[in-house]
Design an enzyme around this catalytic site. Structure first.
Site, PDB file in Angstrom:
ATOM      1  N   ASP A 182     -27.655  -5.185 -42.327  1.00  0.00           N
ATOM      2  CA  ASP A 182     -26.368  -4.659 -41.856  1.00  0.00           C
ATOM      3  C   ASP A 182     -25.289  -4.962 -42.883  1.00  0.00           C
ATOM      4  O   ASP A 182     -25.569  -5.570 -43.923  1.00  0.00           O
ATOM      5  CB  ASP A 182     -26.012  -5.203 -40.465  1.00  0.00           C
ATOM      6  N   HIS A 243     -23.680   1.030 -42.789  1.00  0.00           N
ATOM      7  CA  HIS A 243     -24.054  -0.362 -42.469  1.00  0.00           C
ATOM      8  C   HIS A 243     -24.833  -0.979 -43.633  1.00  0.00           C
ATOM      9  O   HIS A 243     -25.794  -1.708 -43.421  1.00  0.00           O
ATOM     10  CB  HIS A 243     -24.896  -0.419 -41.181  1.00  0.00           C
ATOM     11  N   GLU A 307     -23.082   5.266 -37.170  1.00  0.00           N
ATOM     12  CA  GLU A 307     -21.775   4.788 -37.618  1.00  0.00           C
ATOM     13  C   GLU A 307     -21.630   4.794 -39.141  1.00  0.00           C
ATOM     14  O   GLU A 307     -21.361   3.765 -39.747  1.00  0.00           O
ATOM     15  CB  GLU A 307     -21.538   3.370 -37.080  1.00  0.00           C
TER      16      GLU A 307
HETATM   17  C1  ACM Z   1     -25.071   1.023 -32.432  1.00  0.00           C
HETATM   18  O1  ACM Z   1     -24.756   0.324 -31.462  1.00  0.00           O
HETATM   19  N1  ACM Z   1     -24.241   1.210 -33.444  1.00  0.00           N
HETATM   20  C2  ACM Z   1     -26.361   1.656 -32.496  1.00  0.00           C
END
Ligand code: ACM
Ligand code: ZN
Length: 493
Positions: A182, A243, A307
């Site tokens: 991440d 991420h 995201e």
């Molecule tokens: C997530 O909670 N961004 C998959």
């Protein structure tokens, strides 16, 4: 009168016997019978494959290491393990008579789950082991019963990971979704890119201390085997194209601007992402997957896809050049940059399929701009993504935050609970979730919902106590959502 008293006593003792046999998740069928199978200081067993791991588990967890005598004839054994191909995948049957117990299944999963049921069924300990007589027939409602653990934001020790695998197997789950990378940390050793762990696994936390941790490939192999023995497949998640700040900190040339940076020190979503215009990020990910794929023998790799802010791609000449060259045009539903994300994911899907024979899973953003051909969609922003995927003939896994599957949220009074990401997700809400939406039942597409999972994101789980506090008892609710037929669910029970 006497007769009535005896009947009442019998019914009472019968009820007590039934109440004593609580198995979780609730099995499909349990018929209690009178009597007990009582085993002495030595137990005789018959099995076709005496080396199977579930037999070790049975001897350790159910028989408390009581000595075993293997029998060549079923009729002579106290306990028999028999293959019955008529039972459904992962299903099992246990028949306990006063003289003998017979356990049947068609596969390793079924036998493993029979052991997990018997762990909860057994009474007594070494030297005097008792099983109430009964017939149990059981099999799962869904094919995907999974929990996600976020080792990116916080790193957990291997002993903690093993403990979660033990829990998952006890609760008859079959997948562990391991979130390994991440913005805040890269947690898996990649030999070709040593800086991923030298640089990307470390961050300076707010109070100025260094936070670090990663899993070596040897540790990962060991955990994958530990899980496989317990019938759990580990699905690694390597996030792309967003991420990814920890990787970009190690190799800044992977981003659009190529500027030096550090792993993110606050929670939330990072704007700096992998460049989709350069070739380097694709080569990097291919090399990473060349090392990741062989470590995880399961069918799936999770490529994230959630995201990914598009601001840097909008300004990047190379990303814009890619958009032009690939003919990616905005339409009324999606921007050109969303189409670029789809291009990115589809390229990685093709690589993982052609080179490694793996299928991809991605968060529901992978639907935006066109879905990769063999992708499975993980529906987290509500159920809409999962429904859309199923309507397109794709498999989907349900894990909506709005349906209670985000167990990083508060489950008690936020005024007195440890800090959490927010939200309110009590046990009753988790338990009430049904992963099969009515609309898909109506259209005959419900079979494309593979199953369900909870997500334990770790931003505020600074230690294992907090992690466990959030996990329990909500993963028990998850277990029953995934396993038990709707008609047998009972929150009060
Ligand atoms: C997530 O909670 N961004 C998959
Ligand atoms: Zn770019």
């Amino acid at each position: 009168m006497k007769h009535l008293i005896f009947t009442a006593l019998f019914l009472l003792s019968y009820t007590v016997a039934v109440r004593a046999q609580i198995v979780f998740p609730t099995p499909n069928q349990v018929e209690m019978q009178t009597g007990n199978l009582i085993l002495g200081k030595k137990v005789s067993m018959y099995a076709e494959d005496t080396t199977a791991f579930y037999l070790n588990l049975f001897r350790e967890e159910v028989l408390s290491h009581t000595p075993i005598k293997w029998q060549k004839k079923e009729s002579k054994a106290d306990i028999c393990w028999i293959t019955d191909s008529s039972l459904p995948p992962e299903g099992y049957r246990i028949k306990i008579h006063p003289q003998q117990m017979v356990i049947s299944a068609s596969d390793k999963g079924g036998f493993t789950y029979a052991v997990q049921t018997l762990r909860q069924w057994v009474a007594g300990s070494a030297g005097s082991i008792t099983f109430a007589c009964a017939s149990v027939t059981d099999y799962p409602r869904t094919q995907w019963r999974c929990f996600l653990l976020d080792s990116g934001r916080q790193f957990q020790k291997i002993t903690t990971i093993r403990k979660y695998i033990d829990m998952a197997s006890l609760l008859k789950m079959n997948y562990f979704h391991w979130h390994l990378t991440d913005d805040q940390g890269w947690r898996i050793e990649i030999k070709k890119y040593p800086k991923l762990t030298e640089v990307g696994s470390k961050r300076i936390d707010g109070e100025g201390t260094e936070y670090s941790g990663f899993y070596t490939q040897e540790q990962i192999k060991e955990v994958v085997k530990y899980a496989a023995d317990r019938f759990i497949t580990i699905v690694p998640e390597i996030e792309l194209p967003g991420h990814e700040l920890a990787a970009i900190s190690a190799y800044p040339e992977l981003s659009c601007k190529g500027e030096p940076t550090t792993p993110r020190i606050i929670w939330g979503v990072e704007d700096i992402v992998l460049c989709a215009g350069k070739e380097k990020p694709f080569e990097f990910l291919q090399d990473v997957f060349d090392e990741v794929a062989p470590l995880f023998p399961g069918e799936y790799i999770h490529i994230g896809g959630d995201e990914c802010p598009k601001s840097s791609w909008k300004e990047c000449p190379l990303c814009q050049k890619r958009i032009r060259e690939e003919g990616l045009k905005a339409d009324k539903n999606h921007s050109a940059e969303e189409k670029l994300q789809s291009y990115f994911v589809q390229r990685m899907e093709k690589y993982l399929s052609d080179k490694h024979g793996k299928k991809i899973i991605g968060w529901d953003e992978i639907l935006e701009g066109g879905l990769a051909p063999s992708a499975t969609v993980m529906s987290w922003r509500g159920e809409e993504g999962g429904i859309a995927a199923a309507n397109m003939g794709h498999e989907a896994i349900m894990t909506p935050g709005s349906g209670g599957m985000y167990i990083d949220q508060f489950h008690g009074d936020p005024k007195i609970e440890p800090v959490s990401i927010g939200g309110y997700d009590p046990l009753s809400r988790v338990y009430a979730y049904n992963p099969t939406p009515d609309t898909l039942v109506t259209t005959g597409k419900a079979n494309l919902i593979k199953g369900v999972q909870t997500n334990l994101w770790s931003e505020y789980m600074y230690n294992t106590d907090l992690l466990e506090y959030r996990a329990y008892p909500r993963v028990l609710a998850l277990a029953e959502i995934g396993w038990t037929p709707l008609a047998r669910k009972d929150y009060k029970d």
